[in-house]
Design an enzyme around this catalytic site. Structure first.
Site, PDB file in Angstrom:
ATOM      1  N   HIS A 156      34.392  32.655  32.382  1.00  0.00           N
ATOM      2  CA  HIS A 156      33.727  33.005  33.624  1.00  0.00           C
ATOM      3  C   HIS A 156      33.704  34.510  33.826  1.00  0.00           C
ATOM      4  CE1 HIS A 156      37.180  33.710  36.690  1.00  0.00           C
ATOM      5  NE2 HIS A 156      37.667  33.848  35.476  1.00  0.00           N
ATOM      6  N   CYS A 187      38.620  39.237  36.913  1.00  0.00           N
ATOM      7  CA  CYS A 187      39.706  38.359  36.489  1.00  0.00           C
ATOM      8  C   CYS A 187      40.402  38.951  35.260  1.00  0.00           C
ATOM      9  CB  CYS A 187      39.156  36.972  36.149  1.00  0.00           C
ATOM     10  SG  CYS A 187      40.420  35.773  35.656  1.00  0.00           S
ATOM     11  N   GLN A 193      40.397  25.857  41.488  1.00  0.00           N
ATOM     12  CA  GLN A 193      39.880  25.621  42.832  1.00  0.00           C
ATOM     13  C   GLN A 193      38.715  24.633  42.748  1.00  0.00           C
ATOM     14  OE1 GLN A 193      39.455  29.288  45.289  1.00  0.00           O
ATOM     15  NE2 GLN A 193      40.427  30.317  43.540  1.00  0.00           N
ATOM     16  N   SER A 212      38.515  33.064  45.543  1.00  0.00           N
ATOM     17  CA  SER A 212      38.747  34.254  44.714  1.00  0.00           C
ATOM     18  C   SER A 212      37.572  35.218  44.736  1.00  0.00           C
ATOM     19  CB  SER A 212      39.015  33.840  43.264  1.00  0.00           C
ATOM     20  OG  SER A 212      40.174  33.048  43.193  1.00  0.00           O
ATOM     21  N   HIS A 218      31.550  33.583  41.130  1.00  0.00           N
ATOM     22  CA  HIS A 218      31.661  33.418  39.679  1.00  0.00           C
ATOM     23  C   HIS A 218      30.327  32.965  39.068  1.00  0.00           C
ATOM     24  CE1 HIS A 218      36.123  32.433  40.261  1.00  0.00           C
ATOM     25  NE2 HIS A 218      35.617  32.053  41.423  1.00  0.00           N
TER      26      HIS A 218
END
Length: 124
Positions: free
Chosen positions: A16, A74, A92, A115, A118
């Protein structure tokens, strides 16, 4: 229906690219340890950046792993965005649902989680 078809014990592998923004639960990253850029990034800005990256990938102008290494917030960026294999209830929920819905080799639309935003590439 086999148990794997029902989702029990099924795993996927995915990479991702995450762009964090002012609404992200953790406003720092390897690229922005103090969170200055992240805190000044709106969700709309994050989405626009990701859509541009997604379009480059789909047009064959850029490699997913290369873009992840340069742009993802990330720590998986150092692995080209690779998160490895994971099963249900390990990520998640919106991320999990999007990943399991993709075919191998397919790239997601934008996915919002706590977060950030994505794009996900299912790799297995």
């Amino acid at each position: 229906m086999s148990s794997s078809a029902a989702g029990d014990g099924e795993t996927v592998r995915a990479s991702h690219i995450l762009i964090k923004h002012e609404g992200s639960r953790r406003k720092s990253s390897w690229k922005d340890p103090d969170g200055r850029v992240i805190s000044a990034t709106t969700r709309a800005d994050a989405a626009a950046r990701l859509l541009d990256l997604r379009n480059q990938i789909l047009a064959g102008q850029a490699n997913f792993a290369d873009l992840a290494a340069r742009h993802s917030d990330c720590s998986s960026a150092r692995r080209g965005g690779d998160l490895g294999s994971f099963g249900r209830r390990q990520m998640q929920k919106p991320f999990e649902d999007a990943t399991f819905a993709l075919k191998v080799g397919e790239l997601s639309d934008l996915v919002d989680t706590d977060s950030g935003v994505h794009i996900i590439l299912r790799t297995a």
